[in-house]
Design a protein around this motif. Structure first.
Motif, PDB file in Angstrom:
ATOM      1  N   ALA A  18      42.341  43.374  38.434  1.00  0.00           N
ATOM      2  CA  ALA A  18      41.546  42.838  39.545  1.00  0.00           C
ATOM      3  C   ALA A  18      40.083  42.675  39.176  1.00  0.00           C
ATOM      4  CB  ALA A  18      41.676  43.757  40.758  1.00  0.00           C
ATOM      5  N   HIS A  21      43.239  46.174  47.901  1.00  0.00           N
ATOM      6  CA  HIS A  21      43.802  46.316  46.559  1.00  0.00           C
ATOM      7  C   HIS A  21      44.454  47.695  46.451  1.00  0.00           C
ATOM      8  CE1 HIS A  21      41.807  42.678  44.976  1.00  0.00           C
ATOM      9  NE2 HIS A  21      40.826  43.025  45.782  1.00  0.00           N
ATOM     10  N   ASN A  65      34.356  38.130  43.439  1.00  0.00           N
ATOM     11  CA  ASN A  65      34.807  36.957  44.192  1.00  0.00           C
ATOM     12  C   ASN A  65      35.872  37.276  45.240  1.00  0.00           C
ATOM     13  OD1 ASN A  65      33.152  35.287  42.627  1.00  0.00           O
ATOM     14  ND2 ASN A  65      34.735  35.033  41.067  1.00  0.00           N
ATOM     15  N   TRP A  66      36.299  38.525  45.343  1.00  0.00           N
ATOM     16  CA  TRP A  66      37.345  38.842  46.313  1.00  0.00           C
ATOM     17  C   TRP A  66      36.761  38.853  47.724  1.00  0.00           C
ATOM     18  CZ3 TRP A  66      42.023  38.525  44.511  1.00  0.00           C
ATOM     19  CH2 TRP A  66      42.294  38.869  43.189  1.00  0.00           C
ATOM     20  N   VAL A  77      40.294  41.923  51.818  1.00  0.00           N
ATOM     21  CA  VAL A  77      41.474  42.047  50.957  1.00  0.00           C
ATOM     22  C   VAL A  77      41.616  43.499  50.508  1.00  0.00           C
ATOM     23  CG1 VAL A  77      42.524  41.323  48.788  1.00  0.00           C
ATOM     24  CG2 VAL A  77      41.341  39.663  50.218  1.00  0.00           C
ATOM     25  N   LEU A  99      42.238  32.859  48.090  1.00  0.00           N
ATOM     26  CA  LEU A  99      41.966  33.656  49.282  1.00  0.00           C
ATOM     27  C   LEU A  99      40.619  33.292  49.893  1.00  0.00           C
ATOM     28  CD1 LEU A  99      43.290  37.161  48.190  1.00  0.00           C
ATOM     29  CD2 LEU A  99      44.474  35.331  49.386  1.00  0.00           C
ATOM     30  N   LYS A 100      39.644  32.916  49.064  1.00  0.00           N
ATOM     31  CA  LYS A 100      38.359  32.435  49.579  1.00  0.00           C
ATOM     32  C   LYS A 100      38.535  31.124  50.339  1.00  0.00           C
ATOM     33  CE  LYS A 100      34.796  35.088  48.308  1.00  0.00           C
ATOM     34  NZ  LYS A 100      33.730  35.543  49.245  1.00  0.00           N
ATOM     35  N   SER A 131      43.920  36.224  38.180  1.00  0.00           N
ATOM     36  CA  SER A 131      43.058  36.965  39.106  1.00  0.00           C
ATOM     37  C   SER A 131      41.991  36.055  39.698  1.00  0.00           C
ATOM     38  CB  SER A 131      42.405  38.142  38.380  1.00  0.00           C
ATOM     39  OG  SER A 131      43.382  39.024  37.866  1.00  0.00           O
ATOM     40  N   ALA A 188      41.740  35.013  43.703  1.00  0.00           N
ATOM     41  CA  ALA A 188      40.524  35.240  44.494  1.00  0.00           C
ATOM     42  C   ALA A 188      40.009  33.938  45.097  1.00  0.00           C
ATOM     43  CB  ALA A 188      39.451  35.878  43.609  1.00  0.00           C
TER      44      ALA A 188
END
Length: 506
Positions: free
Chosen positions: A421, A434, A427-428, A432, A204-205, A197, A201
């Motif tokens: 998650a 979910h 940090n997501w 995004v 994606l960052k 997870s 994250a």
């Protein structure tokens, strides 16, 4: 549980075909009703749900270096839930599987695991790396869907690199693990559920930060390419028009033939004369090739402009470029860029006072507005240049190759357990999405009835099918009766047809 995975067999839910009722002749009402009843019984049966054990099938896809061997039926897998229409390309979906005993994680670009996926796992000690994939131990952990394959392939590579660092560089990040026993340390390193997870994250960052620079370079290159393409097409049309007016091709061909004849005569033996005649012939040939190529390109363009695909693309570009065609759009674009540059820095009134914080909400609104306006200007360029794969063929080789598309942030993650998650809760990225991965969705829709209710529901379904078929037959013959008006209920049945409360007109 057999160790040989080749002996495993998977069956998909039964695909029920519509019964052919036209083959029943008149007077066979009993057979007709029996066939409808059997079809209704088949439809009312609950479909086979997705089993958590169906994650392995080494014979489904084509093996490298071997003859293609496909089963006659496709297993019901996670992809049937995530991409039921099968439109996603290779790399657009990343399937993450986890071991329910050890917490080991495997990343895959296909929906079924195979023995070669175990190459991702390092050897950490005895019984740390399984020899086979056991379907009763591996379950879907999550599924990540990207807008296009290039972004998914880069994320897949980075996720594997991050997990390799977790498994090999633990002594630098967790020095207290050195004090553990070898077996306990091995079990901790094998459990990568929480790190998955965090890694996802972080990836994606990183892509969110990369998208800004990729977008800037993509727009700059597209601006140069589209401007050059528009200029080259204008020159091509002018060259064709000029050649038609002067009948250029016939004159050039005649000049080339005359020069060939002069080169073949015996009197032109001087080296200077031969060189002059050859240069003149070469220039005419180059000019003739340019004119003929321009005519071919213009003919291709005229054919493409008549297609529905080209017209649809032009309509889309025109609708997207509506903001850029408004008066004052360029000044508005410059003002937004200047405002974002000012808002992005902390404002400090004097050296003694602390800088004022940046208004993140206002900055986000201006950035979204700027992106929208930049997209409108890009669409305007594409519409004016008549952007199409055929029209881009006129560009030089160095301008034909486009840069990778900027990474998008609208990514969807479907979790088998949504609580996973929370390991990277803060940090997501904001965009995004979910969601839950409904592995037992087909069982949730099943209604449990007793025998009498089941028979009554089947009979009701048969009656509905017969009524619908009778209505369609009457409609085909033009004998369909108008539907009766709904019966009035409540206080409405005591009121007259004409509304007495409506104001009378003179």
């Amino acid at each position: 549980m057999p160790r040989n995975l080749a002996k495993l067999r998977f069956r998909a839910p039964k695909q029920l075909a519509q019964p052919n009722l036209h083959r029943f002749a008149a007077g066979q009402e009993d057979k007709f009703h029996a066939r409808l009843r059997a079809h209704a019984l088949d439809l009312s049966k609950p479909q086979t749900p997705l089993s958590l054990h169906i994650v392995v099938n080494p014979k489904w896809k084509q093996q490298p270096g071997k003859k293609p061997h496909r089963l006659a039926y496709k297993p019901h897998t996670v992809r049937d839930l995530v991409d039921p229409e099968g439109t996603a390309k290779h790399g657009q979906i990343i399937y993450v599987f986890a071991n329910i005993k050890t917490g080991q994680v495997i990343y895959s670009l296909v929906e079924l695991l195979d023995t070669y996926h175990l190459d991702q796992l390092p050897f950490l000690g005895k019984h740390s790396k399984p020899q086979y994939i056991r379907p009763d131990e591996w379950t879907p952990h999550c599924v990540v869907t990207f807008p296009f394959p290039e972004q998914g392939l880069q994320a897949f590579r980075k996720l594997r690199e991050f997990r390799h660092l977790h498994e090999t560089s633990w002594d630098k990040t967790n020095p207290e693990w050195i004090r553990l026993t070898a077996h306990a340390r091995m079990r901790r390193i094998m459990n990568q559920v929480a790190n998955t997870s965090a890694d996802l994250a972080e990836v994606l960052k990183i892509q969110e930060r990369q998208s800004v620079d990729m977008r800037r370079r993509f727009i700059e290159q597209e601006k140069i390419s589209l401007g050059l393409m528009k200029k080259m097409w204008d020159e091509t049309e002018a060259l064709v028009q000029e050649g038609k007016e002067a009948n250029d091709t016939k004159w050039l061909q005649a000049q080339i033939n005359s020069l060939e004849f002069q080169l073949g005569t015996k009197r032109n033996r001087d080296e200077a004369d031969v060189k002059r005649l050859r240069d003149a012939k070469k220039g005419h040939e180059v000019r003739l090739r340019r004119v003929l190529r321009a005519r071919r390109k213009i003919e291709q363009l005229r054919q493409v402009e008549q297609t529905d695909e080209f017209k649809k693309m032009q309509e889309e570009h025109a609708s997207q470029a509506a903001l850029a065609r408004e008066p004052g759009a360029e000044e508005r674009l410059k003002g937004l860029r200047q405002a974002i540059a000012l808002h992005g820095k902390p404002i400090q009134v004097s050296e003694s006072e602390e800088p004022m914080p940046v208004d993140e909400r206002t900055l986000a609104q201006k950035e979204a507005e700027l992106l929208k306006l930049e997209d409108a200007f890009h669409a305007k360029l594409r519409a004016d240049a008549r952007d199409h794969p055929v029209t881009r063929d006129i560009l030089p080789a160095e301008h034909k190759k486009q840069l990778p598309r900027p990474f998008a942030t609208d990514i969807e993650i479907q979790w088998a357990d949504l609580r996973n998650a929370e390991y990277a809760a803060d940090n997501w990225p904001e965009d995004v999405i979910h969601d839950t991965l409904n592995l037992r969705s087909s069982r949730q829709d099943v209604n449990f009835l007793n025998a009498e209710q089941y028979q009554a529901s089947v009979q009701n379904e048969v009656n509905d099918v017969i009524k619908e078929m009778e209505r369609e037959a009457l409609k085909a013959q033009g004998l369909e009766e108008p539907e009766p008006e709904p019966e009035k209920t409540g206080v409405w049945k005591y009121l007259p047809e004409k509304n007495p409360f409506k104001r009378a007109e003179a």
